[in-house]
Design a protein around this motif. Sequence first.
Motif, PDB file in Angstrom:
ATOM      1  N   ALA A 329       0.834  -1.209   0.000  1.00 40.98           N
ATOM      2  CA  ALA A 329       0.000   0.000   0.000  1.00 40.98           C
ATOM      3  C   ALA A 329       0.865   1.253   0.000  1.00 40.98           C
ATOM      4  CB  ALA A 329      -0.930  -0.018   1.214  1.00 40.98           C
ATOM      5  N   PHE A 330       1.958   1.196   0.732  1.00 43.11           N
ATOM      6  CA  PHE A 330       2.880   2.335   0.770  1.00 43.11           C
ATOM      7  C   PHE A 330       3.495   2.565  -0.606  1.00 43.11           C
ATOM      8  CE2 PHE A 330       7.418   3.599   1.434  1.00 43.11           C
ATOM      9  CZ  PHE A 330       7.186   4.906   1.807  1.00 43.11           C
ATOM     10  N   SER A 388      10.729   7.070   8.971  1.00 39.30           N
ATOM     11  CA  SER A 388      10.840   5.668   9.351  1.00 39.30           C
ATOM     12  C   SER A 388      10.585   4.759   8.153  1.00 39.30           C
ATOM     13  CB  SER A 388       9.839   5.365  10.476  1.00 39.30           C
ATOM     14  OG  SER A 388       9.936   4.032  10.918  1.00 39.30           O
ATOM     15  N   ASN A 389       9.587   5.082   7.335  1.00 36.72           N
ATOM     16  CA  ASN A 389       9.333   4.333   6.101  1.00 36.72           C
ATOM     17  C   ASN A 389      10.574   4.290   5.215  1.00 36.72           C
ATOM     18  OD1 ASN A 389       6.602   3.982   6.731  1.00 36.72           O
ATOM     19  ND2 ASN A 389       5.943   5.774   5.573  1.00 36.72           N
ATOM     20  N   ALA A 631       1.351   4.899   4.915  1.00 36.31           N
ATOM     21  CA  ALA A 631       1.271   5.860   3.811  1.00 36.31           C
ATOM     22  C   ALA A 631       0.585   7.139   4.277  1.00 36.31           C
ATOM     23  CB  ALA A 631       0.514   5.241   2.642  1.00 36.31           C
ATOM     24  N   HIS A 632       1.076   8.271   3.804  1.00 37.18           N
ATOM     25  CA  HIS A 632       0.473   9.570   4.093  1.00 37.18           C
ATOM     26  C   HIS A 632       0.428  10.399   2.820  1.00 37.18           C
ATOM     27  CE1 HIS A 632       0.407   9.265   8.498  1.00 37.18           C
ATOM     28  NE2 HIS A 632       1.630   8.756   8.442  1.00 37.18           N
ATOM     29  N   ALA A 633      -0.670  11.101   2.623  1.00 35.32           N
ATOM     30  CA  ALA A 633      -0.782  12.018   1.494  1.00 35.32           C
ATOM     31  C   ALA A 633      -0.169  13.367   1.846  1.00 35.32           C
ATOM     32  CB  ALA A 633      -2.250  12.193   1.108  1.00 35.32           C
ATOM     33  N   VAL A 634       0.217  14.123   0.838  1.00 41.25           N
ATOM     34  CA  VAL A 634       0.671  15.491   1.042  1.00 41.25           C
ATOM     35  C   VAL A 634      -0.562  16.355   1.278  1.00 41.25           C
ATOM     36  CG1 VAL A 634       1.872  17.460   0.033  1.00 41.25           C
ATOM     37  CG2 VAL A 634       2.672  15.137  -0.439  1.00 41.25           C
ATOM     38  N   ASP A 635      -0.610  17.018   2.414  1.00 42.52           N
ATOM     39  CA  ASP A 635      -1.759  17.856   2.765  1.00 42.52           C
ATOM     40  C   ASP A 635      -1.570  19.243   2.152  1.00 42.52           C
ATOM     41  OD1 ASP A 635      -3.905  19.137   3.884  1.00 42.52           O
ATOM     42  OD2 ASP A 635      -3.400  18.679   5.966  1.00 42.52           O
TER      43      ASP A 635
END
Length: 773
Positions: A329-330, A388-389, A631-635
């Motif tokens: 997913a990442f 960390s990823n 996973a994180h989106a760019v805000d």
Amino acid sequence: MAKSTHDARIEPYTHAAAGWGALKQVAINLVRERVPGAHYRTLLKQNQPDGFDCPGCAWPDREHASTFEFCENGVKAVAAEATSKRATPDLFARYTVAELMQQSDYELEFHGRLTDPLVYDAASDKYLPISWDDAFALIADHLKRLDDPNEAAFYTSGRAANEAAFLFQLFVRLYGTNNFPDCSNMCHEPTSRGLPNTVGIGKGTVTLDDFEHCDTLLVFGQNPATNHPRMLGELREVSRRGATIVSINPLRERGLERFTSPSHPTEMLTMSSTPIATVFVRPKLSGDFALIKAIAKYVLERDDEAISNGTKRVLDTAFIDEHTTGFDAFAADLRAEDWALLIEESGVPREEIVRLAEIYCKGERVIVTWGMGLTQHRNSVATIQMLSNLMMMRGNIGRRGAGLCPVRGHSNVQGDRTMGIDEKPSSAFLDRLGKVFRFEPPREHGYDTIETIQAMLEGKVKVFVGLGGNFSIATPDTPRTWEALRACALTVQVTTKLNRSHLIHGKDALILPTLGRTEIDLQDGVAQGVTVEDSMSMVHISYGMNKPASPNLLSETAIVARMGEATLGQDKVDWRWYAQDYARIRDAIEGVIDGFDDFNARVAKPGGFHLGVASRDRVWKTASGKAQFIAHAVDTDTPLHRARQKHGEQLMTLMTTRSHDQYNTTIYGQDDRYRGVYGQRRVVFINRGDLEMLGFANGDWVDLKSVWEDGIERRADGFMLVEYDIPRGSLGAYYPETNPLVPLESFAIGAGTPASKSIPVLLSRAASPLQAR
């Protein structure tokens, strides 16, 4: 609040960090603080097995047995504590609180060591002497009269040792609350909250030994020369053996360019120096998340190319397969991410991103370190998790010479959290605490620092007890914080010297003077040692060497014990019995907290012991039992983005920072020599292009106004613009002077840390101080 001096000037510093300049400042501070000659020998016991732990930063000691284990800023901290100047009751007889409020933070610090407990008298607006018994009775009276234990909050500074911190949390939980705002909330809380969800524990995975074996070191958001100067000695050795050091920071700090080691005679005598970082990458403020995600995207693309070409993989697939979950997913999120967005949001050109990513890909043993440059933003938790990823992609956790290295600030801020100073304690910790001390601890999460201020403003917290620190100045939104403290029924400050927070007080107020780390702590005629935990989870013992500044001082541990006894009695805990021998407290710690088996025996060995970190051994204390990619989106819809959309290029992003002549909120002097600022503090660093775009000139004076969406006006007036090598759209200025610009509601999502490195502001022209006269 610090005033400019007659020799205020801007003069670029062209020398290497440390060297003779540092030794000169050591001498100046020893003289300025009028440190008795007999106390000079104290420096030789600083960070030694039979001496005391530096009350400054939390950087670990290489051998803990050398003859030269102190730095310039460590000497400033020791000199401030070992000063011969005294703030006796006579000082408070001369000045009202209103008059003391007119003095600068530097002037307040310069009065010297407090000698006697004091109570505020509203009729005279002065602090008057009070006996210790009466002081504890006043605290107990206020606490017992509250309708709910949650109407009190108990702040802890990182200078508190393990023994005092453990007893403090025991007292407060027996009282019935988890309201533990502390200095961690304002600095590395995103580390403490972000890493447990990725690697299972909110601590670093490296020791100093790993620095001997790394081939690549990425330094994010740090200025070691000022904030933890002894780290430069380690970086020097890393550089000299040929490892690559990269500085990722909006400011190109002098200490990461060149360093002359005072402990190496050849460098000193030849006036030579060692280059530290060879690559400097400068993201715009709040651009670190996008930069780290861009590096990760490039690493993945390079791995895709390797698969296509049949060459060696870039990813550590064995580590990913065996030790992690969530990678697919990442990876999908990275592939879908837009390069143009990452470049725009990071403020770093693609060619520089590629260069940095290639350095990371070539490294076989990579350490990444970071400070508050990463943690004081809205997206800090996501940033730490993305870092960390990135490290997990190439297996750089749990490998010798590689790992995660958050560098904490105050000397025992990490240890205090280990001891249970946590508004969100784990159930396992509470279970063991309750079992050992035969009570049911409160389970409801308490207030952190920001929540405490808001609760005081709403009348929900009426008693504030501060175990060290300078709460009123260290916190954001200064006028609202002051309003909150003044609304309290009682404020209590445990401290060594006078600071602003003693003057921003409740209706009743106490100043309780305590022993410093350098002073002999006698209990029943026996010298006591206290323990601390450094940034790399080493626990060691510290013994004071100097005679106490006053015979009427109590140790922090004794003060906590006396508060507990006065408030709760001795039915469940014999508080004085614990305070008579700190080894008894360490025995209790052993029974409650994992990793402290045989605590007294192990800490007695020179250098102490390493408190095991599971992720260092590739044991993952996560829900899945594995390290977790997240996973994180760019805000792109943050308050900063919205402010920029409204105000266009006039909108600047401000970060607060320390000068070289301060430690946290303690102002030792008014110089910041590595940045070329002398005799003044009200300056704003700005790019030449922004000066021209805004219609200002170098040396002009401006007022700053923060842009927020709640209609509250936040201002900091009277700052001189200083042209500086800083990214376009970014500004830098010192705290606490610019803390009034940080809204209480502007904090890291999931951590509550003030977003002091990404403040949207507008500048307006102001009259110079000379014109104003």
